[in-house]
Design a protein around this motif. Structure first.
Motif, PDB file in Angstrom:
ATOM      1  N   ALA A 268      15.730  66.941 -52.571  1.00 49.56           N
ATOM      2  CA  ALA A 268      15.271  68.333 -52.429  1.00 49.56           C
ATOM      3  C   ALA A 268      14.033  68.389 -51.152  1.00 49.56           C
ATOM      4  CB  ALA A 268      14.946  69.501 -53.858  1.00 49.56           C
ATOM      5  N   LEU A 269      13.274  67.632 -51.725  1.00 49.95           N
ATOM      6  CA  LEU A 269      11.583  68.087 -50.393  1.00 49.95           C
ATOM      7  C   LEU A 269      12.865  68.205 -49.241  1.00 49.95           C
ATOM      8  CD1 LEU A 269       9.371  65.296 -52.417  1.00 49.95           C
ATOM      9  CD2 LEU A 269       8.661  67.864 -52.177  1.00 49.95           C
ATOM     10  N   GLY A 270      13.206  67.366 -48.239  1.00 54.93           N
ATOM     11  CA  GLY A 270      13.669  67.252 -47.368  1.00 54.93           C
ATOM     12  C   GLY A 270      12.511  66.234 -46.358  1.00 54.93           C
ATOM     13  N   TYR A 271      13.662  66.095 -45.036  1.00 55.80           N
ATOM     14  CA  TYR A 271      12.786  65.443 -44.274  1.00 55.80           C
ATOM     15  C   TYR A 271      10.757  65.588 -44.124  1.00 55.80           C
ATOM     16  CZ  TYR A 271      11.750  61.820 -40.283  1.00 55.80           C
ATOM     17  OH  TYR A 271      12.212  61.069 -39.605  1.00 55.80           O
ATOM     18  N   ARG A 272      11.198  66.544 -43.104  1.00 53.16           N
ATOM     19  CA  ARG A 272       9.847  67.520 -42.793  1.00 53.16           C
ATOM     20  C   ARG A 272       8.717  67.011 -43.790  1.00 53.16           C
ATOM     21  NH1 ARG A 272      10.645  68.799 -37.615  1.00 53.16           N
ATOM     22  NH2 ARG A 272      11.927  70.055 -36.753  1.00 53.16           N
ATOM     23  N   ARG A 273       8.952  67.881 -45.297  1.00 55.86           N
ATOM     24  CA  ARG A 273       8.205  67.658 -46.243  1.00 55.86           C
ATOM     25  C   ARG A 273       7.596  66.483 -46.563  1.00 55.86           C
ATOM     26  NH1 ARG A 273       3.936  67.223 -48.556  1.00 55.86           N
ATOM     27  NH2 ARG A 273       3.185  67.824 -50.371  1.00 55.86           N
ATOM     28  N   LEU A 274       8.370  65.557 -45.924  1.00 53.79           N
ATOM     29  CA  LEU A 274       8.254  64.046 -46.646  1.00 53.79           C
ATOM     30  C   LEU A 274       7.315  63.760 -45.323  1.00 53.79           C
ATOM     31  CD1 LEU A 274      10.984  62.853 -48.539  1.00 53.79           C
ATOM     32  CD2 LEU A 274       8.962  63.292 -49.871  1.00 53.79           C
ATOM     33  N   GLN A 275       7.227  63.589 -44.371  1.00 50.94           N
ATOM     34  CA  GLN A 275       7.423  63.376 -43.079  1.00 50.94           C
ATOM     35  C   GLN A 275       5.571  63.594 -42.915  1.00 50.94           C
ATOM     36  OE1 GLN A 275       8.649  64.768 -39.759  1.00 50.94           O
ATOM     37  NE2 GLN A 275       8.462  63.148 -38.721  1.00 50.94           N
ATOM     38  N   GLN A 276       5.266  65.023 -43.861  1.00 46.23           N
ATOM     39  CA  GLN A 276       4.104  65.270 -43.446  1.00 46.23           C
ATOM     40  C   GLN A 276       3.694  64.695 -44.898  1.00 46.23           C
ATOM     41  OE1 GLN A 276       4.907  69.335 -43.924  1.00 46.23           O
ATOM     42  NE2 GLN A 276       5.356  69.848 -41.482  1.00 46.23           N
ATOM     43  N   ALA A 277       3.469  64.278 -46.083  1.00 47.30           N
ATOM     44  CA  ALA A 277       2.960  63.574 -47.068  1.00 47.30           C
ATOM     45  C   ALA A 277       2.227  62.925 -46.501  1.00 47.30           C
ATOM     46  CB  ALA A 277       3.977  63.133 -48.012  1.00 47.30           C
ATOM     47  N   GLU A 278       0.578  62.663 -47.135  1.00 50.47           N
ATOM     48  CA  GLU A 278      -0.124  61.500 -47.040  1.00 50.47           C
ATOM     49  C   GLU A 278       0.139  60.466 -47.732  1.00 50.47           C
ATOM     50  OE1 GLU A 278      -4.399  60.842 -48.614  1.00 50.47           O
ATOM     51  OE2 GLU A 278      -3.659  62.589 -48.186  1.00 50.47           O
ATOM     52  N   GLY A 279       0.600  59.605 -46.784  1.00 53.38           N
ATOM     53  CA  GLY A 279       0.865  58.123 -47.700  1.00 53.38           C
ATOM     54  C   GLY A 279       1.767  57.511 -46.855  1.00 53.38           C
TER      55      GLY A 279
END
Length: 128
Positions: free
Chosen positions: A49-60
């Motif tokens: 549910a987070l989606g690709y973009r949110r995961l891509q921006q996540a630290e680590g």
């Protein structure tokens, strides 16, 4: 006699609980997702549910981490579709170089310089 619970087929993969599913992820990705959710446990559904973009921006979470998470989601019946390419951002400029250019532009503007787009070559300009 089969080891499977009654009513299930022997070739079906059992549905993993949240802690068991989480443990299938590499430690770095698991810790990054814990930081995003601000709790120790999460489910594949929540991650999808987070989606690709949110995961891509996540630290680590880098490119390899995204790939590992996408594979993990796929193993649990979820997809992490790639976002459509952004318009206007040259894809041939590496991310680090683009970030350096953006920081330089910000610095120039801070000190009063006016930064303009590159002018089109004379052959492409409209005749007046």
């Amino acid at each position: 006699m089969s080891d499977c619970p009654p009513g299930s087929k022997p070739d079906e993969r059992p549905v993993a609980t949240a802690p068991a599913a989480m443990n299938e992820l590499p430690t770095l990705q698991r810790n990054a997702l814990r930081k995003i959710f601000d709790r120790p446990q999460f489910t594949p559904e929540e991650v999808a549910a987070l989606g690709y973009r949110r995961l891509q921006q996540a630290e680590g979470i880098g490119a390899k981490g995204l790939s590992a998470i996408a594979d993990w989601l796929k193993a649990h019946g979820h997809q992490l579709p790639l976002p459509p390419p952004t318009v206007g951002v040259p894809s041939d400029v590496p991310k680090k170089t683009r970030r350096t250019i953006e920081m330089a532009l910000r610095l120039l503007r801070t000190h009063g310089y006016e930064v303009q787009q590159k002018a089109a070559p004379a052959s492409q300009r409209k005749a007046r």
